[in-house]
Design an enzyme around this catalytic site. Sequence first.
Site, PDB file in Angstrom:
ATOM      1  N   PRO A 118       0.762  -1.117  -0.107  1.00  0.00           N
ATOM      2  CG  PRO A 118       0.143  -0.909   2.395  1.00  0.00           C
ATOM      3  CD  PRO A 118       0.843  -1.710   1.488  1.00  0.00           C
ATOM      4  CD  GLU A 119       4.731  -0.288   0.835  1.00  0.00           C
ATOM      5  OE1 GLU A 119       5.155  -0.930   1.985  1.00  0.00           O
ATOM      6  OE2 GLU A 119       3.937  -0.816   0.110  1.00  0.00           O
TER       7      GLU A 119
END
Length: 221
Positions: A129-130
Amino acid sequence: MTELQRRGAVFVLTLGSDENRFHPDRLAQINAALDEVEAAEGPEAPKAIVTTGVGKFYSNGLDLDFMAANPGSAEANLNEVHALFARVLAFPAPIVAAVQGHAFAAGAMLALAHDLIVMRGDRGFFCLPEVDLGIPFTAGMNALIRARLPIATAHEAMTTGRRYGGEDAREAGIVAATAGEDEVLDVAIARAEERAAKAGTVFGTIKARLYGEVIAELRAG
């Protein structure tokens, strides 16, 4: 926290029963468990290891709260996580991730560093999810993901933050197998046991050379 149990030639390392985020204490416990497995009955003895979690989480990645509260230790903590990825990539015994729950961010990357992943088929969730967190991947993380995923899957996972359920992850080439909620660990242990005889110096050397460039990036910080 972490717990190490043995089932024949296979050691089961439970990362913990919470979100299993990576901070110095947990990293030290994981490394101590890996030390114990490496030393068991000598370096050439047949053995393998399975890592897993309890309940909802395999691992939710970096302990960002710890790192925000301890800015002087944040870089060192990140470097230790990189070192763990490198160690698992070249681990001298077969190592299988039994992803029974969420594997997010650095937790997903730890799973990718294993020889293979067995994931809960109906849920689980694998996610990088960066992009949504506004946190770029480090060079070492980028190298690890590129080395362990098909490039199209890596592109989608890294640029969209998609959450892959177990069957989606299998179709995308992220995981080797899926299983029901109550079967994930047993399937992972069976896969590890099939490979236990390969353990030893040669096995570790092959992996260390196969992923030499990735390991160099991870160790460079």
